[in-house]
Design a protein around this motif. Structure first.
Motif, mmCIF file in Angstrom:
data_model
loop_
_atom_site.group_PDB
_atom_site.id
_atom_site.type_symbol
_atom_site.label_atom_id
_atom_site.label_comp_id
_atom_site.label_asym_id
_atom_site.label_seq_id
_atom_site.Cartn_x
_atom_site.Cartn_y
_atom_site.Cartn_z
ATOM 1 N N LYS A 185 0.809 -1.224 0.000
ATOM 2 C CA LYS A 185 0.000 0.000 0.000
ATOM 3 C C LYS A 185 0.841 1.272 0.000
ATOM 4 O O LYS A 185 0.532 2.215 -0.727
ATOM 5 C CB LYS A 185 -0.947 -0.009 1.204
ATOM 6 N N ASN A 186 1.849 1.320 0.826
ATOM 7 C CA ASN A 186 2.630 2.551 0.949
ATOM 8 C C ASN A 186 4.117 2.245 1.096
ATOM 9 O O ASN A 186 4.732 2.571 2.104
ATOM 10 C CB ASN A 186 2.128 3.364 2.151
ATOM 11 N N PRO A 187 4.726 1.649 0.060
ATOM 12 C CA PRO A 187 6.147 1.288 0.167
ATOM 13 C C PRO A 187 7.049 2.504 -0.012
ATOM 14 O O PRO A 187 6.659 3.499 -0.629
ATOM 15 C CB PRO A 187 6.328 0.300 -0.988
ATOM 16 N N GLU A 188 8.261 2.409 0.503
ATOM 17 C CA GLU A 188 9.241 3.475 0.292
ATOM 18 C C GLU A 188 9.743 3.481 -1.145
ATOM 19 O O GLU A 188 10.045 4.543 -1.702
ATOM 20 C CB GLU A 188 10.405 3.310 1.270
ATOM 21 N N ILE A 189 9.861 2.324 -1.744
ATOM 22 C CA ILE A 189 10.254 2.238 -3.155
ATOM 23 C C ILE A 189 9.368 1.224 -3.869
ATOM 24 O O ILE A 189 8.863 0.280 -3.245
ATOM 25 C CB ILE A 189 11.740 1.846 -3.329
ATOM 26 N N THR A 190 9.194 1.431 -5.172
ATOM 27 C CA THR A 190 8.464 0.484 -6.013
ATOM 28 C C THR A 190 9.384 0.030 -7.128
ATOM 29 O O THR A 190 9.876 0.845 -7.926
ATOM 30 C CB THR A 190 7.202 1.124 -6.614
ATOM 31 N N MET A 191 9.663 -1.262 -7.185
ATOM 32 C CA MET A 191 10.458 -1.842 -8.255
ATOM 33 C C MET A 191 9.518 -2.215 -9.403
ATOM 34 O O MET A 191 8.523 -2.914 -9.198
ATOM 35 C CB MET A 191 11.207 -3.082 -7.767
ATOM 36 N N THR A 192 9.808 -1.746 -10.601
ATOM 37 C CA THR A 192 8.881 -1.923 -11.721
ATOM 38 C C THR A 192 9.471 -2.828 -12.787
ATOM 39 O O THR A 192 10.658 -2.715 -13.124
ATOM 40 C CB THR A 192 8.539 -0.565 -12.357
ATOM 41 N N VAL A 193 8.637 -3.697 -13.312
ATOM 42 C CA VAL A 193 9.003 -4.568 -14.427
ATOM 43 C C VAL A 193 7.994 -4.332 -15.538
ATOM 44 O O VAL A 193 6.782 -4.423 -15.312
ATOM 45 C CB VAL A 193 8.998 -6.056 -14.013
ATOM 46 N N TYR A 194 8.479 -4.010 -16.729
ATOM 47 C CA TYR A 194 7.613 -3.812 -17.894
ATOM 48 C C TYR A 194 7.976 -4.823 -18.969
ATOM 49 O O TYR A 194 9.144 -4.897 -19.392
ATOM 50 C CB TYR A 194 7.792 -2.405 -18.484
ATOM 51 N N GLU A 195 7.004 -5.588 -19.409
ATOM 52 C CA GLU A 195 7.184 -6.457 -20.568
ATOM 53 C C GLU A 195 6.535 -5.784 -21.766
ATOM 54 O O GLU A 195 5.359 -5.422 -21.729
ATOM 55 C CB GLU A 195 6.539 -7.827 -20.323
ATOM 56 N N GLU A 196 7.290 -5.619 -22.834
ATOM 57 C CA GLU A 196 6.798 -4.937 -24.031
ATOM 58 C C GLU A 196 6.501 -5.953 -25.126
ATOM 59 O O GLU A 196 7.391 -6.683 -25.570
ATOM 60 C CB GLU A 196 7.834 -3.919 -24.524
ATOM 61 N N TYR A 197 5.239 -5.987 -25.568
ATOM 62 C CA TYR A 197 4.796 -6.907 -26.606
ATOM 63 C C TYR A 197 4.451 -6.135 -27.878
ATOM 64 O O TYR A 197 4.141 -4.946 -27.837
ATOM 65 C CB TYR A 197 3.549 -7.683 -26.148
ATOM 66 N N LYS A 198 4.492 -6.846 -29.001
ATOM 67 C CA LYS A 198 4.057 -6.236 -30.255
ATOM 68 C C LYS A 198 2.549 -6.051 -30.235
ATOM 69 O O LYS A 198 1.809 -6.849 -29.646
ATOM 70 C CB LYS A 198 4.441 -7.124 -31.445
ATOM 71 N N ARG A 199 2.104 -4.997 -30.911
ATOM 72 C CA ARG A 199 0.666 -4.779 -31.051
ATOM 73 C C ARG A 199 0.073 -5.868 -31.929
ATOM 74 O O ARG A 199 0.623 -6.211 -32.971
ATOM 75 C CB ARG A 199 0.395 -3.412 -31.675
ATOM 76 N N ARG A 200 -1.069 -6.401 -31.502
ATOM 77 C CA ARG A 200 -1.739 -7.439 -32.274
ATOM 78 C C ARG A 200 -3.140 -6.974 -32.636
ATOM 79 O O ARG A 200 -4.012 -6.826 -31.789
ATOM 80 C CB ARG A 200 -1.797 -8.746 -31.482
ATOM 81 N N ASN A 201 -3.344 -6.713 -33.935
ATOM 82 C CA ASN A 201 -4.637 -6.209 -34.409
ATOM 83 C C ASN A 201 -5.447 -7.294 -35.113
ATOM 84 O O ASN A 201 -6.338 -7.001 -35.907
ATOM 85 C CB ASN A 201 -4.403 -5.031 -35.377
ATOM 86 N N ASP A 202 -5.117 -8.554 -34.860
ATOM 87 C CA ASP A 202 -5.808 -9.641 -35.537
ATOM 88 C C ASP A 202 -7.094 -9.991 -34.794
ATOM 89 O O ASP A 202 -7.589 -9.245 -33.955
ATOM 90 C CB ASP A 202 -4.897 -10.874 -35.679
ATOM 91 N N THR A 203 -7.636 -11.123 -35.079
ATOM 92 C CA THR A 203 -8.903 -11.556 -34.495
ATOM 93 C C THR A 203 -8.752 -11.773 -32.992
ATOM 94 O O THR A 203 -7.646 -11.943 -32.481
ATOM 95 C CB THR A 203 -9.359 -12.875 -35.155
#
Length: 456
Positions: free
Chosen positions: A135-153
């Motif tokens: 809820k209220n941490p002193e630091i937040t470690m962030t992980v981002y996974e980047e995927y290709k955009r998918r405009n298919d079905t």
């Protein structure tokens, strides 16, 4: 210089670099982009000398969603962890007694909860001894996974999970606190607006291009409903506006509409005043007054550009009769005198606006305006053709609408000495650089941009 991970909103991508550079210039520090300038991706690593500089960008730039102290990246978690172990001097100070949490998220993908736990556990080698505080941490470690955009079905939400292009890791410094201004200045929530009012996100980007700040004086010569004025006033600048048609600024009611909207945003005290006049027949008796000129000139799609004058000169006898009738009406109090106007062709307007800016801006001052153009026929020389000695191009960013687009042009006054007021009556000779694609834009727009129009 230290490395920082920037997460951007994927909108107005071409405006990203000019906004960053303008805000950095405003606060007086340098940026190093490491050659990473791919606008199609939401993440960029930028080198800065101080952490505070990264925070200043997050607080002011409209397109920034968050800023992080950068630790590692990779095409696999193995690569990321190898880099992160090498970056231990950056994060080991948080190991002994700092409360923390991990935030795992994907771009163009939702990571299932079970794998999020696996990702967090893979960082066990960091040996964080502090308390886990969600809820209220002193630091937040962030992980981002980047995927290709998918405009298919439509697909299963777990389809492709883990097949990311890149994964990033860092410590959250600050959320982009300027981005909520887009909702605050939303045109639909405004007390006064018209059919040509600029959308809030773009007007805020333009305000950042002017480097608006307390103590600066800004001017809009095509004020309209004031969309440019409110953001620059919010950032602390004083604003003056004018327009050839005062009805756009006044609206209905005793209090002018521009002032009513400024009151809504709490910036009415920074609105210096409004005047009705033609930019080419202006009352200014000296130049070098303004720190910036910010405007969206009319180009004829929703509202045609006008200037004082007549399409065709009236015969002398008819002109005399017309003036006598106008004088009689004024004496009777039945009708105020409304001067005649004629169309203002866009390429002439753009050239005159640059000349006007060279006269009215202080040295180093900026002119920020939109220039519509036909995308198929646009060339870089189209912008160069309207510049003049003492004016330098700073940025040229496209907002693409398909067959046509509008370019956010930012130029700076480089000359230090005063220059005489421009002569708007003399017709400029044809440019040696050729006919620009924005010439006769209104006609091309309503003709559907038929091929060959821009060459004629």
């Amino acid at each position: 210089m230290h490395r920082y991970l920037f997460h951007f909103a994927q909108t107005h991508e071409e405006f990203r670099i000019p906004e960053l550079e303008s805000v950095a210039s405003l606060y007086g520090f340098d940026l190093d982009f490491e050659g990473n300038m791919d606008f199609t991706r939401p993440f960029m690593i930028i080198r800065l000398t101080q952490e505070e500089h990264a925070r200043l960008l997050a607080r002011r730039c409209i397109l920034i969603k968050s800023v992080h102290e950068f630790y590692a990246q990779g095409s696999t978690y193995e690569e990321l962890h190898t880099q992160n172990r090498d970056a231990r001097p950056l994060w080991e100070k948080y190991v002994p007694d700092t409360s923390f949490k991990f935030a795992i998220s994907g771009f163009h993908h939702t990571i299932p909860k079970a794998r999020q736990r696996d990702v967090v556990e893979s960082f066990g080698y960091m040996d964080m001894l502090g308390k886990i505080d969600l809820k209220n941490p002193e630091i937040t470690m962030t992980v981002y996974e980047e995927y290709k955009r998918r405009n298919d079905t439509p697909r299963d939400r777990l389809d492709g999970d883990g097949a990311f292009e890149q994964v990033y890791f860092g410590r959250l410094l600050e959320e982009g606190t300027a981005r909520p201004l887009v909702q605050k200045f939303d045109v639909k929530k405004r007390a006064f607006f018209g059919n040509t009012s600029m959308e809030s996100e773009v007007s805020l980007l333009m305000a950042n291009q002017t480097m608006a700040a307390p103590g600066k004086l800004m001017y809009d010569p095509f004020m309209g409903t004031g969309s440019m004025a409110y953001p620059v006033a919010h950032f602390g600048a004083m604003v003056f506006g004018s327009d050839i048609d005062g009805r756009q600024m006044r609206g209905k009611g005793k209090t002018p509409g521009v002032f009513r909207a400024a009151e809504q945003y709490g910036v009415s005290q920074r609105m210096m005043g409004l005047c009705t006049f033609d930019m080419t027949w202006n009352p200014w008796r000296r130049g070098s007054l303004f720190d910036a000129i910010i405007t969206d000139p009319p180009y004829g799609v929703r509202a045609g550009a006008k200037r004082l004058g007549r399409k065709k000169e009236m015969a002398e006898e008819r002109k005399t009769l017309h003036l006598e009738r106008q004088a009689a009406l004024r004496e009777a109090g039945d009708c105020p005198y409304i001067p005649p106007t004629k169309p203002y062709e866009l390429s002439e307007l753009a050239r005159d606006l640059v000349l006007f800016a060279r006269y009215m801006l202080k040295p180093g001052g900026r002119l920020v305006f939109f220039l519509p153009t036909v995308n198929e026929h646009y060339q870089e020389v189209d912008v160069q053709a309207m510049l003049c000695p003492g004016i330098e191009l700073v940025a040229n960013s496209l907002q693409d609408f398909g067959a046509w687009g509008r370019r956010l042009i930012t130029v700076s006054k480089t000359m230090q000495e005063d220059c005489p007021p421009p002569d708007f009556l003399s017709k400029a000779p044809p440019s040696e650089l050729g006919v620009p694609a924005h010439k006769d834009f209104r006609e091309k727009y309503f003709e559907g941009f038929r091929k060959g129009d821009a060459a004629s």
